[in-house]
Scaffold this active site. Sequence first.
Site, PDB file in Angstrom:
ATOM      1  N   TRP A   4     -22.808  24.442  26.363  1.00  9.77           N
ATOM      2  CA  TRP A   4     -22.578  25.178  27.601  1.00  9.77           C
ATOM      3  C   TRP A   4     -23.871  25.864  27.998  1.00  9.77           C
ATOM      4  CZ3 TRP A   4     -18.463  24.577  30.563  1.00  9.77           C
ATOM      5  CH2 TRP A   4     -18.254  25.470  31.622  1.00  9.77           C
ATOM      6  N   THR A  63     -15.560  38.108  35.569  1.00 10.25           N
ATOM      7  CA  THR A  63     -14.564  38.689  34.666  1.00 10.25           C
ATOM      8  C   THR A  63     -15.270  39.197  33.414  1.00 10.25           C
ATOM      9  OG1 THR A  63     -14.162  36.629  33.476  1.00 10.25           O
ATOM     10  CG2 THR A  63     -12.879  37.010  35.497  1.00 10.25           C
ATOM     11  N   PHE A 101     -28.482  35.218  15.111  1.00  8.66           N
ATOM     12  CA  PHE A 101     -27.863  35.323  16.433  1.00  8.66           C
ATOM     13  C   PHE A 101     -28.945  35.088  17.491  1.00  8.66           C
ATOM     14  CE2 PHE A 101     -26.553  37.831  20.147  1.00  8.66           C
ATOM     15  CZ  PHE A 101     -25.214  37.511  20.279  1.00  8.66           C
ATOM     16  N   ARG A 123     -35.716  34.251  29.698  1.00  6.50           N
ATOM     17  CA  ARG A 123     -35.719  34.498  28.254  1.00  6.50           C
ATOM     18  C   ARG A 123     -35.640  33.212  27.441  1.00  6.50           C
ATOM     19  NH1 ARG A 123     -34.185  38.475  31.184  1.00  6.50           N
ATOM     20  NH2 ARG A 123     -34.343  40.645  30.509  1.00  6.50           N
ATOM     21  N   TYR A 154     -18.879  30.329  21.740  1.00  5.96           N
ATOM     22  CA  TYR A 154     -17.750  30.776  20.928  1.00  5.96           C
ATOM     23  C   TYR A 154     -17.618  29.938  19.656  1.00  5.96           C
ATOM     24  CZ  TYR A 154     -13.126  32.515  19.731  1.00  5.96           C
ATOM     25  OH  TYR A 154     -12.070  33.089  19.084  1.00  5.96           O
ATOM     26  N   HIS A 172     -15.030  37.955  30.438  1.00  2.00           N
ATOM     27  CA  HIS A 172     -15.025  36.943  29.383  1.00  2.00           C
ATOM     28  C   HIS A 172     -16.263  37.044  28.504  1.00  2.00           C
ATOM     29  CE1 HIS A 172     -17.962  34.778  31.800  1.00  2.00           C
ATOM     30  NE2 HIS A 172     -18.151  33.996  30.771  1.00  2.00           N
ATOM     31  N   VAL A 188     -24.374  33.172  27.097  1.00  2.00           N
ATOM     32  CA  VAL A 188     -23.141  33.576  27.771  1.00  2.00           C
ATOM     33  C   VAL A 188     -23.547  34.470  28.933  1.00  2.00           C
ATOM     34  CG1 VAL A 188     -20.902  34.697  27.541  1.00  2.00           C
ATOM     35  CG2 VAL A 188     -21.906  33.497  25.574  1.00  2.00           C
ATOM     36  N   ILE A 189     -23.420  33.949  30.132  1.00  2.00           N
ATOM     37  CA  ILE A 189     -23.828  34.668  31.332  1.00  2.00           C
ATOM     38  C   ILE A 189     -22.649  35.489  31.858  1.00  2.00           C
ATOM     39  CG2 ILE A 189     -24.633  34.433  33.720  1.00  2.00           C
ATOM     40  CD1 ILE A 189     -26.068  31.846  32.802  1.00  2.00           C
TER      41      ILE A 189
END
Length: 160
Positions: A31, A95, A122, A136, A66, A97, A90-91
Site C-alpha cells: 500500500w 477518518t 519501525f 521523507r 497493518y 484509521h 500510513v497517510i
Amino acid sequence: MASELKNLSVFSTENLPDISEKHFAILVAEWNSEVTNALFNGAYQTLVNYGANEEFIHVRTVPGSYELSFGAALAAQASHIDAVICLGCVIQGETKHNDYINHAVAQGLTNVSIQYNKPVIFGVLTPNNQQQALDRAGGVHGNKGDEAAITAIKMLGVSF
C-alpha cells in the site's frame, strides 16, 4: 527546529558493527507503493553500502502496514534472521484509521522484537499527506528507509 527546515536523515555512522555475515529481513508494505518502494531502495542500498552481503538480505512484501507485524513475526522466528526492517506508509485521511493502524503496528513490532529478542525496526511513515510522505522517502527530508537500515545495523551492535 521544524522538520520542514532540515534533512531528517542525518545520523552518525561511527562504530558500526561488521554486518557482512548478518541476515536482514526487509518487509515492504504494498500500500502506498510509490513511497514504500523508495523506502525499500534506501534501506537496501544503505545495508549494502555498510557491508551487508546482498545474498543475506531477504525481501518480502505484505499488503499494507497493518500486516507488517505478522510478517515481522514470521521473519523474526527464522533462526538465520538477525534483524527485521519494516517499511510502510500510513497517510492521514478523513477518518482516524491512521491512528488505529499506526498504534497497532508500533505496538505489534515492539512485541515481536521483545518476543524474539531481535531488532525489529519501525520504518513506517505517518505523514499528513502524500507530499510529506514523498519528502521523507528520498525527498527533501531524506529517506526514512536509510534511517531504518542504520538503526538495524546499530541495534546489532548493542550488547551488554
